[in-house]
Scaffold this motif. Structure first.
Motif, short mmCIF file in Angstrom:
data_model
loop_
_atom_site.label_atom_id
_atom_site.label_comp_id
_atom_site.label_asym_id
_atom_site.label_seq_id
_atom_site.Cartn_x
_atom_site.Cartn_y
_atom_site.Cartn_z
N ALA A 265 11.31 12.04 -0.67
CA ALA A 265 10.01 12.45 -0.42
C ALA A 265 9.26 11.24 -0.10
O ALA A 265 8.44 11.25 0.88
CB ALA A 265 9.19 12.92 -1.62
N ALA A 266 9.38 10.33 -0.57
CA ALA A 266 8.51 8.84 -0.47
C ALA A 266 8.93 8.31 0.75
O ALA A 266 8.11 7.96 1.68
CB ALA A 266 8.68 7.91 -1.61
N ALA B 78 10.28 9.87 3.16
CA ALA B 78 9.97 10.56 4.48
C ALA B 78 8.39 10.57 4.97
O ALA B 78 8.08 10.67 6.18
CB ALA B 78 10.31 12.02 4.16
N ALA B 79 7.66 10.36 3.74
CA ALA B 79 6.09 10.06 3.83
C ALA B 79 5.72 8.80 4.56
O ALA B 79 4.75 9.06 5.48
CB ALA B 79 5.58 10.39 2.73
N ALA B 80 6.25 7.77 3.97
CA ALA B 80 5.61 6.62 4.45
C ALA B 80 6.72 5.47 5.05
O ALA B 80 6.42 4.43 5.47
CB ALA B 80 5.23 5.85 3.55
N GLY B 81 8.08 6.12 5.02
CA GLY B 81 9.15 5.13 5.64
C GLY B 81 10.03 4.26 4.66
O GLY B 81 9.33 4.44 3.56
N PRO B 82 10.92 3.70 5.03
CA PRO B 82 11.77 2.91 4.03
C PRO B 82 10.78 1.69 3.46
O PRO B 82 10.89 0.37 3.81
CB PRO B 82 12.68 2.46 4.57
CG PRO B 82 12.08 2.28 6.08
CD PRO B 82 11.19 3.37 6.25
N ILE B 83 9.68 1.83 2.21
CA ILE B 83 8.98 0.82 1.89
C ILE B 83 10.01 0.25 0.64
O ILE B 83 10.22 0.83 -0.20
CB ILE B 83 7.83 1.23 1.50
CG1 ILE B 83 6.99 1.68 2.17
CG2 ILE B 83 6.93 0.15 0.52
CD1 ILE B 83 5.45 2.29 2.07
N GLY B 84 10.17 -1.24 0.58
CA GLY B 84 10.81 -1.57 -0.26
C GLY B 84 10.15 -2.30 -1.50
O GLY B 84 8.93 -2.44 -1.36
N PHE B 85 10.80 -2.86 -2.50
CA PHE B 85 10.22 -3.64 -3.46
C PHE B 85 9.46 -3.05 -4.43
O PHE B 85 9.26 -3.21 -5.57
CB PHE B 85 9.41 -4.85 -3.06
CG PHE B 85 10.18 -5.92 -2.42
CD1 PHE B 85 10.84 -6.85 -3.26
CD2 PHE B 85 9.87 -6.11 -1.11
CE1 PHE B 85 11.62 -7.79 -2.39
CE2 PHE B 85 10.83 -7.19 -0.43
CZ PHE B 85 11.44 -8.01 -1.09
N VAL B 86 8.86 -1.73 -4.22
CA VAL B 86 8.02 -1.05 -5.38
C VAL B 86 9.12 -0.50 -6.34
O VAL B 86 8.73 -0.52 -7.52
CB VAL B 86 7.20 0.23 -4.83
CG1 VAL B 86 6.63 0.88 -5.67
CG2 VAL B 86 6.41 -0.28 -3.66
N GLY B 87 9.94 -0.04 -5.79
CA GLY B 87 11.14 0.48 -6.82
C GLY B 87 11.92 -0.56 -7.54
O GLY B 87 12.46 -0.28 -8.70
#
Length: 355
Positions: free
Chosen positions: A271-272, A274-283
């Motif tokens: 879901a994340a 899909a909503a904002a694209g492949p954002i890294g480092f947060v996980g």
């Protein structure tokens, strides 16, 4: 008996455990308070800062009595408020997904990309743009989520093939293999479809800009279910952390815990992404921040990530906008700039050096 003998008597294990639990709870409470303050401050600044600065009074006026005839009100309500809401949801989802993956795979560098989430979502978005003519976020969000979910399930099936348990090493190898294969497919399609390349590059950088509240409403149910599954798994995750043999001896089922975690990761990270694209480092960053403060106990780790993840992404997004104002820096870039030094520090730490 001398006073010295009395003062040096060893404390009981129960008293030691109680002291540690009290200390962890105090640190957890402080962490939650600080995170909520950062979320509130970042949210307000996020409504004020951008290509066009808006005074705090105007922001509050827009929230209290929205007037579509006022340009600043439209910017606050229709652009910046949805951006903040998306950042909160995506930060929560990615942070929690990363925490589950690190716990289940016992890999301190695990993030949502390990199960092929980014690769699956990217492949589905490219196919939708190149062959189906999809051109809007609302259109390809379903393809991104479906691709992420199907690829994650495929990785889990490959990791548990031939009647073997889905061990951390098998999951990591399966995820790497599937990601490389899908990456090659994506590259081949983009080279031959210029229109798909131009549309995909905006999504692939990772951004909360340009997403409306309708996008948040689409992904909210999936994130909600993922959060509920994660909370239910807390006792099982604590048991699995002691080792599979110990977990079975106290009544836990490691296989069920892994399957439930995989389901939650699919829902949250899919879901994340899909909503904002492949954002890294947060996980990667959010679970380590919480674990460093409150320890590995999932009773504190999971709830802690639920506030640290959103705070991390909201603050990174605001910093990115403030640094390059009046320009707009994409969220994925600002998160990478902020998370890069944290990643380097993690790799150079003694714990990582011993792995």
């Amino acid at each position: 008996m001398s006073p010295t003998a009395v003062s040096t008597a060893p404390r009981s294990p129960r008293r030691v455990a109680l002291t540690r639990s009290t200390g962890a709870f105090r640190r957890f409470t402080l962490l939650v308070v600080i995170s909520l303050v950062l979320i509130a401050a970042g949210g307000i600044l996020g409504l004020m800062i951008g290509s066009h600065s808006i005074p705090a009074g105007t922001v509050l006026e827009a929230l209290r009595a929205y007037d579509p005839g006022i340009d600043d009100h439209r910017i606050v309500i229709l652009s910046r408020l949805p951006r903040t809401v998306i950042a909160l949801l995506v930060g929560l989802a990615l942070g929690l997904a990363g925490s589950l993956m690190q716990s289940v795979t016992r890999n301190p560098l695990a993030d949502p990309g390990l199960l092929g989430v980014n690769a699956g979502a990217s492949a589905a978005v490219v196919v939708a743009i190149a062959f189906l003519g999809v051109s809007t976020v609302q259109g390809y969000i379903w393809f991104a989520f479906g691709g992420a979910a199907l690829t994650s399930l495929l990785v889990y099936m490959l990791g548990s093939a031939h009647r073997s348990a889905a061990t951390p090493a098998r999951l990591a190898l399966a995820g790497a293999a599937v990601s490389v294969a899908l990456g090659a497919v994506v590259g081949a399609i983009l080279i031959s479809h210029e229109q798909a390349f131009n549309a995909f590059r905006y999504w692939a950088v990772g951004s909360t800009l340009g997403r409306g509240l309708d996008v948040a409403l689409v992904v909210l149910p999936f994130i909600g279910v993922g959060v509920l599954v994660s909370i239910v798994l807390i006792p099982s995750l604590n048991a699995v952390a002691l080792g599979e043999d110990v977990a079975r001896s106290i009544g836990a089922t490691p296989g069920l815990a892994r399957a439930g975690s995989a389901l939650a990761v699919v829902l949250l990270a899919g879901a994340a992404t899909a909503a904002a694209g492949p954002i890294g480092f947060v996980g990667l960053a959010a679970p380590h921040i919480v674990r460093a403060i409150v320890g590995p106990d999932h009773r504190y780790l999971i709830p802690g990530v639920l506030v640290v993840g959103p705070a991390f992404l909201v603050v990174a997004d605001v910093i990115g906008r403030a640094v390059v104002a009046p320009q707009e820096l994409q969220t994925g870039i600002s998160v990478a700039i902020l998370g890069g030094p944290l990643f380097v520090a993690l790799v150079r730490s003694r714990r990582m050096a011993a792995l």
